[in-house]
Each structure stands twice: as C-alpha cells, then as structure tokens.
Design a protein around this motif. Structure first.
Motif, short mmCIF file in Angstrom:
data_model
loop_
_atom_site.label_atom_id
_atom_site.label_comp_id
_atom_site.label_asym_id
_atom_site.label_seq_id
_atom_site.Cartn_x
_atom_site.Cartn_y
_atom_site.Cartn_z
N ARG A 176 15.27 -2.97 11.87
CA ARG A 176 14.93 -3.98 12.87
C ARG A 176 13.45 -3.87 13.22
NH1 ARG A 176 18.68 -6.01 11.40
NH2 ARG A 176 20.61 -6.68 12.43
N ALA A 177 12.68 -4.85 12.82
CA ALA A 177 11.26 -4.94 13.17
C ALA A 177 10.50 -3.66 12.85
CB ALA A 177 11.10 -5.31 14.64
N SER A 178 10.73 -3.13 11.65
CA SER A 178 10.05 -1.88 11.27
C SER A 178 9.30 -1.94 9.95
CB SER A 178 11.07 -0.73 11.22
OG SER A 178 12.06 -0.99 10.21
N ALA A 179 9.46 -3.02 9.19
CA ALA A 179 8.85 -3.11 7.87
C ALA A 179 7.38 -3.51 7.96
CB ALA A 179 9.60 -4.10 7.00
N ASP A 180 6.55 -2.85 7.17
CA ASP A 180 5.15 -3.26 7.06
C ASP A 180 5.03 -4.55 6.25
OD1 ASP A 180 3.51 -0.83 8.13
OD2 ASP A 180 5.01 0.05 6.80
N LEU A 181 5.89 -4.69 5.27
CA LEU A 181 5.82 -5.84 4.36
C LEU A 181 7.22 -6.22 3.89
CD1 LEU A 181 4.36 -7.79 2.32
CD2 LEU A 181 4.21 -5.83 0.76
N VAL A 182 7.53 -7.50 3.98
CA VAL A 182 8.75 -8.04 3.38
C VAL A 182 8.34 -9.06 2.33
CG1 VAL A 182 10.87 -9.35 3.73
CG2 VAL A 182 10.14 -7.70 5.46
N GLY A 210 12.92 -11.06 11.30
CA GLY A 210 13.44 -9.99 12.15
C GLY A 210 13.24 -8.60 11.58
N LEU A 211 12.80 -8.50 10.32
CA LEU A 211 12.62 -7.20 9.68
C LEU A 211 11.20 -6.67 9.81
CD1 LEU A 211 14.55 -7.97 6.35
CD2 LEU A 211 15.43 -6.74 8.35
N VAL A 212 10.26 -7.56 10.10
CA VAL A 212 8.84 -7.21 10.09
C VAL A 212 8.41 -6.66 11.44
CG1 VAL A 212 6.50 -8.09 9.71
CG2 VAL A 212 8.40 -9.01 8.38
N LYS A 213 7.65 -5.58 11.41
CA LYS A 213 7.16 -5.00 12.66
C LYS A 213 5.93 -5.77 13.14
CE LYS A 213 3.95 -1.51 10.80
NZ LYS A 213 3.71 -0.05 10.64
N PRO A 214 5.55 -5.64 14.41
CA PRO A 214 4.31 -6.27 14.88
C PRO A 214 3.13 -5.80 14.03
CG PRO A 214 5.61 -5.51 16.73
CD PRO A 214 6.29 -4.98 15.50
N GLY A 215 2.32 -6.76 13.60
CA GLY A 215 1.20 -6.46 12.73
C GLY A 215 1.58 -6.44 11.26
N LYS A 255 0.83 -1.21 0.00
CA LYS A 255 0.00 0.00 0.00
C LYS A 255 0.86 1.26 0.00
CE LYS A 255 -3.57 -2.29 2.80
NZ LYS A 255 -2.79 -3.54 2.94
N PRO A 256 0.32 2.35 -0.54
CA PRO A 256 1.03 3.63 -0.46
C PRO A 256 1.33 4.00 0.99
CG PRO A 256 -0.83 3.78 -1.99
CD PRO A 256 -0.95 2.47 -1.30
N GLY A 257 2.51 4.50 1.23
CA GLY A 257 2.90 4.93 2.56
C GLY A 257 3.56 3.87 3.41
N GLU A 258 3.55 2.61 2.97
CA GLU A 258 4.16 1.54 3.75
C GLU A 258 5.67 1.50 3.55
OE1 GLU A 258 0.92 -1.97 4.46
OE2 GLU A 258 2.05 -2.08 2.59
N GLN A 259 6.34 0.84 4.48
CA GLN A 259 7.74 0.49 4.30
C GLN A 259 7.79 -0.95 3.81
OE1 GLN A 259 11.29 1.53 6.86
NE2 GLN A 259 11.12 -0.62 7.41
N VAL A 260 8.26 -1.13 2.58
CA VAL A 260 8.25 -2.44 1.92
C VAL A 260 9.68 -2.82 1.56
CG1 VAL A 260 7.40 -3.76 -0.05
CG2 VAL A 260 5.93 -2.04 1.02
#
Length: 432
Positions: free
Chosen positions: A299-305, A348-353, A229-234
């Motif tokens: 570290r645990a900050s990506a919306d989508l990997v 380890g790259l994905v944030k909670p949710g 989605k627009p605005g995500e960290q991918v």
C-alpha cells in the motif's frame, strides 16, 4: 521446391486463410504438417510470402483490381518485393507446380497500376475503421506511417548487463550480422531478408547463458525511460512473459525489490525460467490465486510501478500483419476499460514521490494520451513528467531522439517510420 512451387503454395494458404477465416500462423502450420516434404527453407520462404501478402493485402488487391488470393500474391510481388512483370511472369509459366500463366489483364495491371489516388486505408494497408484514429495522430502522414508499420521488422536483441557487455556479445554474434541498435545502448540488431529464416537465437551460447534476450528496441527504450534504479521497490504490474521484468532487473543491478505479477497467470508461465537464465535474484513473481489480490500487502510503498498495458497492439503490425485485419472496433473499447482499471490499481501502490510508467505498444490516441489525461483527471495527485526528462537516459542521443520521435504533452510515441522501432507509447506519471 522451386520459387514457382512456393508461390503456388502461398496462394493456396492465402485462400485457406480467407475461406476459413483462419489465423495465418495456424494456416501455415497446418500446411507444413500436410506437406512434410517441404524443407525448412521452403517453409520459411512460403511463410515470408504469406506474411508479405498480409502486409499489402489492401494495396495489392487495389493494384490488381481483384481481391482473389492469386491477385493479392501477384500484387504483393510488385509492391512489396519490387519484381517486374517479366520476373513475375517467369514464375507463373503454368509448368508443373507453378501458377497458371499471367492473363492479359494481370499483365496490364502489374505494368501500369499503382496505389496513387487510392484511399488512405488502401494505400497504407489498414482497416477502414481505423482511418480516423490514425489521422488524429499522424494527419496527412498516416499513409507513410502505416506503410512503415507494414514493413518487415528486424530481429532486435537486448544485452543482459547483469552478465555481459554489448561489445563482447556483438563480437560473438558477428556470424549473424549483429550490429548496435541506433538508440538503445544495450541493443543489437539483425536484419533479415525477405526469404530468410529466423536465426536460431535460442541455440546460441549467449542466449543459453542468459546474456541476451529477444526484445524490440522500442521495448528496450520504454524500459529505460522508467528510470528504474538499484535499491528501489519496483512493481511490474502486467509482467506477462517477463520481457520488461528482465530489463528492469538489469537496470536495478540486482539491488532492491522487484515484484512481477499479471492478472493472467498463464502469461507468467515462462517468466521463472527466464529469470533464472538471466541471473536475476531479486525478483518476486506473484501469480494470482482465485480472487485474492497478490499485492494485498503493498500500500503506497512502491518507488515505481510499470504498466506494460494490455492494448490493441497496433504498434506491432510489422511483426504480426495478420492482427490488423482481424482487429475489430469492439477490441479497442475493451482495451480502454482494461487500461483505466490497471492505472487506477497502480495509483494505490505508489508512494508519495513515486512514479508510474505507463507503456503501450499502440499508436492510437485513445489508448495513449487520452488515457493518461483521463487518469490524471481522476487522480490529481499525479502529474505528467515532461517527456524530455525521460529521454535523458539516452545521453548523447537524447536530442536526436527528440527530433525523431513524436512528442506530446503526455509522453513519447515511437513508430517504425520515425524511430525504426515497433510502435510504443511511454508516459511517466509522478505522485506528489
């Protein structure tokens, strides 16, 4: 060159492939270099014959009761091209540059023998050692599925929605016979004949301006199922040449942060020019440098990997029929290890949710559902998103797609027979 001369050339090239164990692409290139009198149409027709022989390598030898290069070419003409005995015989008349005339045994085999009663690997044209793997996925349908994977693939294009709309591009590519893809709302398809040359897509104005990219419809759907989605960290963790990266960028509409990386920096080489042509301005390409982790700051900050995982490529056999005969069991074990490692890295790259989209161009269960279940067992904070939820991006086609594709608890499996695409597996995993 006459059709008969092209047939002789194909037989010679098949003999070279078999004798030297050479990759088909190299054998074709070497032949073209040493036969410069052959025009582009001749080379395309000869390549078509060679690739079709590789598609039907086992079944054509079975029909002819002979595994020589000549027999395989003759058997292919019957099984793949659908030619009758008189037509085949007319091309094998023994004249200058033509193959020798058919023998009585060859005529009898062409007239009477079929693949009925042949073992599954022969009827489906795949290596014997893969039979248990295909049976585990497709059961009694494995021959039909394998035959579809041996068929000729169309040329699929993805319209870059950052620059164009599908209707406008379709109109400009009308001269190539472009039509909308059945499933993807951003795809166009060009069907190619047996002897057709690939159209010069790279010379088309739409390609030069970045409005289209060559991408199989199954790959387009896999990108859509990630729901970027627009605005995500991918993060595109196995970006390679950037096919999925470009699709993700279009889905994000230029908004958000898109990071593309790959363990093999050589694979990343084309991505910079492709991103520029496509008008992508929010992508950060990170090439590995020595042992340093290019994603060390995340570290645990990506919306989508997104993991376009290294795999055996069994789903792409119709585009590279040579690959299935060159594949060895050890390759599967190597890929399984690579896939587990990249999945663990993504965790380890994905944030909670956040979520991981795991994609392969394979139809083999160990690389797909088994790999996903193994990951969830190692990382219980992740759960598998129900496949029906991922298909909602297809809107009015979601229900039809669910009937066509093979759905499992772990995700979707697309195949040439079921969805008319290359073979792709997609699973979406969500972090608690």
């Amino acid at each position: 060159m006459t059709p008969a001369a092209r047939l002789s050339a194909a037989i010679d090239i098949i003999e070279t492939i078999e004798a030297d164990r050479a990759p088909a692409a190299k054998a074709l290139k070497d032949w073209g270099t040493s036969h410069r009198f052959a025009g582009s149409g001749d080379r395309a027709a000869i390549a078509g014959l060679v690739w079709d022989v590789l598609r039907r390598r086992a079944s054509s030898a079975w029909v002819m009761e002979d595994d020589s290069a000549r027999a395989r070419v003759l058997g292919m003409l019957k099984l793949e091209r659908g030619l009758d005995v008189p037509t085949i015989g007319a091309m094998c008349d023994g004249s200058r540059f033509a193959p020798p005339p058919l023998t009585d045994q060859e005529e009898k085999a062409l007239a009477s023998r079929t693949t009925e009663g042949a073992p599954s690997p022969v009827a489906g044209d795949y290596p014997d050692w893969l039979d248990p793997y295909l049976a585990a996925v497709f059961g009694d349908d494995r021959v039909a599925e394998a035959m579809a994977m041996a068929s000729r693939a169309p040329l699929d294009l993805r319209v870059n929605t950052l620059k164009a709309k599908r209707e406008k591009v379709q109109a400009s590519l009308k001269h190539l016979g472009a039509v909308p893809t059945p499933w993807s709302p951003i795809g166009l398809r060009i069907t190619l004949g047996a002897d057709a040359r690939n159209p010069g897509i790279h010379a088309e104005e739409d390609f030069i301006k970045g409005a289209i990219e060559v991408q199989d419809e199954g790959s387009q759907l896999a990108a859509l199922f990630t729901a970027a989605k627009p605005g995500e960290q991918v993060i595109d963790l196995c970006a390679g040449a950037g096919g999925k990266t470009l699709a993700l960028a279009a889905m994000m509409g230029g908004k958000g942060r898109l990071i593309a990386t790959d363990d093999d920096k050589r694979q990343l080489a084309p991505i910079h020019e492709r991103l520029s042509r496509a008008g992508v301005h929010n992508a950060d390409v990170r090439s590995p440098k020595g042992d340093a982790d290019p994603l060390a700051d995340i570290r645990a900050s990506a919306d989508l990997v997104v993991i376009d995982a290294p795999c055996t490529g069994t789903g792409t056999w119709r585009r590279n029929p040579d690959a299935k005969w060159r594949m060895r069991p050890g390759a599967l074990e190597i890929r399984l290890k690579d896939q587990a490692e990249v999945l663990d890295r993504a965790a380890g790259l994905v944030k909670p949710g956040g979520r991981i989209a795991y994609i392969t161009c394979s139809v083999l269960q160990p690389e797909n559902g088994d790999q996903v279940r193994g990951f969830v067992a190692r990382h219980p904070e992740f759960s598998i998103q129900p496949p029906d939820q991922t298909a909602t991006v297809l809107w009015d086609k979601a229900e039809a797609f669910a009937e066509a594709a093979l759905k499992s608890d772990e995700g979707w499996l697309m195949t040439p027979r079921r969805t008319g695409t290359d073979g792709f597996f997609v699973s979406v995993l969500k972090k608690a």
